[in-house]
Design an enzyme around this catalytic site. Sequence first.
Site, PDB file in Angstrom:
ATOM      1  N   ASP A   1      12.839   3.089   7.959  1.00 25.26           N
ATOM      2  CA  ASP A   1      12.749   1.847   8.266  1.00 25.26           C
ATOM      3  C   ASP A   1      13.945   1.209   9.227  1.00 25.26           C
ATOM      4  O   ASP A   1      14.793   0.655   8.685  1.00 25.26           O
ATOM      5  CB  ASP A   1      12.887   0.810   6.849  1.00 25.26           C
ATOM      6  CG  ASP A   1      11.721   1.126   6.134  1.00 25.26           C
ATOM      7  OD1 ASP A   1      10.460   1.273   6.715  1.00 25.26           O
ATOM      8  OD2 ASP A   1      11.923   1.132   4.674  1.00 25.26           O
TER       9      ASP A   1
ATOM     10  N   LEU B   1       1.152   1.732   7.235  1.00 20.05           N
ATOM     11  CA  LEU B   1       0.737   0.621   8.043  1.00 20.05           C
ATOM     12  C   LEU B   1      -0.052  -0.348   7.229  1.00 20.05           C
ATOM     13  O   LEU B   1      -0.475  -1.198   7.626  1.00 20.05           O
ATOM     14  CB  LEU B   1       0.008   1.207   9.406  1.00 20.05           C
ATOM     15  CG  LEU B   1       0.860   2.046  10.356  1.00 20.05           C
ATOM     16  CD1 LEU B   1       0.039   2.481  11.676  1.00 20.05           C
ATOM     17  CD2 LEU B   1       2.018   1.429  10.754  1.00 20.05           C
ATOM     18  N   LYS B   2      -0.463   0.418   6.150  1.00 23.87           N
ATOM     19  CA  LYS B   2      -0.948  -0.747   4.874  1.00 23.87           C
ATOM     20  C   LYS B   2      -2.193  -1.313   5.587  1.00 23.87           C
ATOM     21  O   LYS B   2      -1.974  -2.722   5.693  1.00 23.87           O
ATOM     22  CB  LYS B   2      -0.129  -1.405   4.250  1.00 23.87           C
ATOM     23  CG  LYS B   2       1.096  -0.844   3.496  1.00 23.87           C
ATOM     24  CD  LYS B   2       2.123  -1.868   2.961  1.00 23.87           C
ATOM     25  CE  LYS B   2       3.038  -1.385   2.177  1.00 23.87           C
ATOM     26  NZ  LYS B   2       4.016  -0.382   2.859  1.00 23.87           N
ATOM     27  N   PHE B   3      -3.087  -0.772   6.059  1.00 21.18           N
ATOM     28  CA  PHE B   3      -4.260  -1.676   6.520  1.00 21.18           C
ATOM     29  C   PHE B   3      -5.014  -2.425   5.511  1.00 21.18           C
ATOM     30  O   PHE B   3      -5.369  -2.018   4.398  1.00 21.18           O
ATOM     31  CB  PHE B   3      -5.303  -0.317   7.275  1.00 21.18           C
ATOM     32  CG  PHE B   3      -4.794   0.304   8.332  1.00 21.18           C
ATOM     33  CD1 PHE B   3      -4.021  -0.257   9.107  1.00 21.18           C
ATOM     34  CD2 PHE B   3      -5.259   1.621   8.289  1.00 21.18           C
ATOM     35  CE1 PHE B   3      -3.429   0.509  10.247  1.00 21.18           C
ATOM     36  CE2 PHE B   3      -4.707   2.371   9.692  1.00 21.18           C
ATOM     37  CZ  PHE B   3      -4.297   1.876  10.404  1.00 21.18           C
TER      38      PHE B   3
ATOM     39  N   GLN C   1      13.529  -4.684  -4.556  1.00 18.13           N
ATOM     40  CA  GLN C   1      12.509  -4.178  -5.527  1.00 18.13           C
ATOM     41  C   GLN C   1      12.818  -4.387  -6.863  1.00 18.13           C
ATOM     42  O   GLN C   1      13.870  -4.409  -7.155  1.00 18.13           O
ATOM     43  CB  GLN C   1      13.062  -2.688  -5.226  1.00 18.13           C
ATOM     44  CG  GLN C   1      12.875  -1.940  -4.034  1.00 18.13           C
ATOM     45  CD  GLN C   1      11.267  -1.911  -3.695  1.00 18.13           C
ATOM     46  OE1 GLN C   1      10.419  -2.109  -4.267  1.00 18.13           O
ATOM     47  NE2 GLN C   1      10.808  -0.621  -2.654  1.00 18.13           N
TER      48      GLN C   1
ATOM     49  N   PRO D   1     -14.333  -3.945   6.446  1.00 17.22           N
ATOM     50  CA  PRO D   1     -14.550  -2.470   6.492  1.00 17.22           C
ATOM     51  C   PRO D   1     -14.598  -1.919   7.789  1.00 17.22           C
ATOM     52  O   PRO D   1     -14.118  -0.618   7.856  1.00 17.22           O
ATOM     53  CB  PRO D   1     -15.808  -2.373   5.738  1.00 17.22           C
ATOM     54  CG  PRO D   1     -15.904  -3.623   4.681  1.00 17.22           C
ATOM     55  CD  PRO D   1     -15.308  -4.588   5.531  1.00 17.22           C
TER      56      PRO D   1
ATOM     57  N   GLY E   1      14.346   4.852   0.642  1.00 20.86           N
ATOM     58  CA  GLY E   1      14.816   4.495   1.788  1.00 20.86           C
ATOM     59  C   GLY E   1      16.326   4.193   1.724  1.00 20.86           C
ATOM     60  O   GLY E   1      17.245   4.907   1.965  1.00 20.86           O
TER      61      GLY E   1
ATOM     62  N   THR F   1       5.787  -2.663  -5.241  1.00 19.77           N
ATOM     63  CA  THR F   1       6.707  -2.343  -5.986  1.00 19.77           C
ATOM     64  C   THR F   1       7.954  -3.716  -5.814  1.00 19.77           C
ATOM     65  O   THR F   1       8.806  -3.979  -6.996  1.00 19.77           O
ATOM     66  CB  THR F   1       7.689  -1.438  -5.887  1.00 19.77           C
ATOM     67  OG1 THR F   1       8.003  -1.175  -4.429  1.00 19.77           O
ATOM     68  CG2 THR F   1       6.741  -0.123  -6.349  1.00 19.77           C
TER      69      THR F   1
ATOM     70  N   ARG G   1      15.567   4.339  -7.521  1.00 18.61           N
ATOM     71  CA  ARG G   1      16.622   3.836  -7.806  1.00 18.61           C
ATOM     72  C   ARG G   1      17.695   4.758  -8.272  1.00 18.61           C
ATOM     73  O   ARG G   1      17.828   4.686  -9.442  1.00 18.61           O
ATOM     74  CB  ARG G   1      16.882   2.618  -7.937  1.00 18.61           C
ATOM     75  CG  ARG G   1      16.394   1.529  -6.926  1.00 18.61           C
ATOM     76  CD  ARG G   1      17.148   1.206  -5.619  1.00 18.61           C
ATOM     77  NE  ARG G   1      16.550   0.358  -4.712  1.00 18.61           N
ATOM     78  CZ  ARG G   1      15.738   0.500  -3.638  1.00 18.61           C
ATOM     79  NH1 ARG G   1      15.366   2.010  -3.714  1.00 18.61           N
ATOM     80  NH2 ARG G   1      15.123  -0.244  -2.745  1.00 18.61           N
TER      81      ARG G   1
HETATM   82  O1  C5P Z   1      14.573   0.963   0.906  1.00 16.54           O
HETATM   83  P1  C5P Z   1      13.390   1.525  -0.165  1.00 16.54           P
HETATM   84  O2  C5P Z   1      13.837   2.733  -1.023  1.00 16.54           O
HETATM   85  O3  C5P Z   1      13.315   0.211  -1.211  1.00 16.54           O
HETATM   86  O4  C5P Z   1      12.082   1.746   0.546  1.00 16.54           O
HETATM   87  C1  C5P Z   1      10.998   1.706  -0.026  1.00 16.54           C
HETATM   88  C2  C5P Z   1       9.826   1.880   0.875  1.00 16.54           C
HETATM   89  O5  C5P Z   1       8.834   1.882   0.356  1.00 16.54           O
HETATM   90  C3  C5P Z   1       9.795   0.761   2.204  1.00 16.54           C
HETATM   91  O6  C5P Z   1       9.519   1.314   3.370  1.00 16.54           O
HETATM   92  C4  C5P Z   1       8.579   0.178   1.537  1.00 16.54           C
HETATM   93  O7  C5P Z   1       7.952  -0.392   2.663  1.00 16.54           O
HETATM   94  C5  C5P Z   1       7.825   1.105   0.964  1.00 16.54           C
HETATM   95  N1  C5P Z   1       6.939   0.731  -0.337  1.00 16.54           N
HETATM   96  C6  C5P Z   1       7.310   0.127  -1.253  1.00 16.54           C
HETATM   97  N2  C5P Z   1       6.612  -0.384  -2.213  1.00 16.54           N
HETATM   98  C7  C5P Z   1       4.909  -0.268  -1.882  1.00 16.54           C
HETATM   99  C8  C5P Z   1       4.776   0.511  -0.902  1.00 16.54           C
HETATM  100  C9  C5P Z   1       5.349   0.863  -0.006  1.00 16.54           C
HETATM  101  O8  C5P Z   1       8.360  -0.228  -1.334  1.00 16.54           O
HETATM  102  N3  C5P Z   1       4.185  -0.539  -2.948  1.00 16.54           N
END
Ligand code: C5P
Length: 237
Positions: free
Chosen positions: A18, A69-71, A192, A75, A212, A122, A183
């Site tokens: 990111d 990219l979470k489309f 989160q 449809p 991340g 999340t 975490r």
């Molecule tokens: O920095 P962190 O560990 O919170 O990053 C989590 C990654 O997962 C981010 O890129 C976020 O867009 C992605 N993500 C998420 N929850 C979801 C889907 C994707 O945190 N349900």
Amino acid sequence: MPTLTENPARDRLIFALDVPDRTEAIAWLDRLGDSVSFYKIGLELLSGGDWFHVLDELAKRGKKIFADLKFHDVPATVAGAVRGLAQRPITFATIHCDSRAMLEAAAAAKGSLQLLAVTVLTSNDANDLAALGVAGEPADVVIERARLAQIAGIDGVVCSGTDLPRLRDALGRDLLAVCPGIRPAGPSGDDQKRTVDVPTAFAQGADYIVVGRPIRNAPDPRAMADGIVRQIEQSVG
Ligand code: C5P
């Protein structure tokens, strides 16, 4: 569940790249070296303009790629977008878990690309769902959406580690489960809300984790990534 030989611990850690541009992205690839084999590239790099450049660079370096990219659209539009990604060297791509028609159209267009349905972010908890008029605990909503995705022919879901025990009880092990919100040192106070640590995610049935900030903000990111891989080895092995 695949063994460590079939799917090594290192390939089960997906690093969320990111960052806004190619300069920062490539600095992370150099910094992490062999410690990370799987990268998630998402909306920040896309809107920064360097998404495709970084995709090509990852492919050149032999990395696995998760296109996040979470489309979410009608449809036909989602099917077209999925068809485009399926032409590229991408392992996973995401779509939101919306109507069965949208999920089926995406599944029909995916070729060998593996699609993951985003169930409940999340960063959202029961209060966030209630504010949208969605009743129930996040895990209940996750299971309903995951069931829809499975029926439609989607390969897996993105969900929180906290949803996994219920998800696996209800739907078994066939759907891939990819879990962000990891975490390693416990709750971190960022955006989160439904988080787990690494051993808990795998004990509860995750196939992959997405990490991340715990790596990006670590004093030694490479050591943090290696430490997470060791934890995966111990949890899965
Ligand atoms: O920095 P962190 O560990 O919170 O990053 C989590 C990654 O997962 C981010 O890129 C976020 O867009 C992605 N993500 C998420 N929850 C979801 C889907 C994707 O945190 N349900």
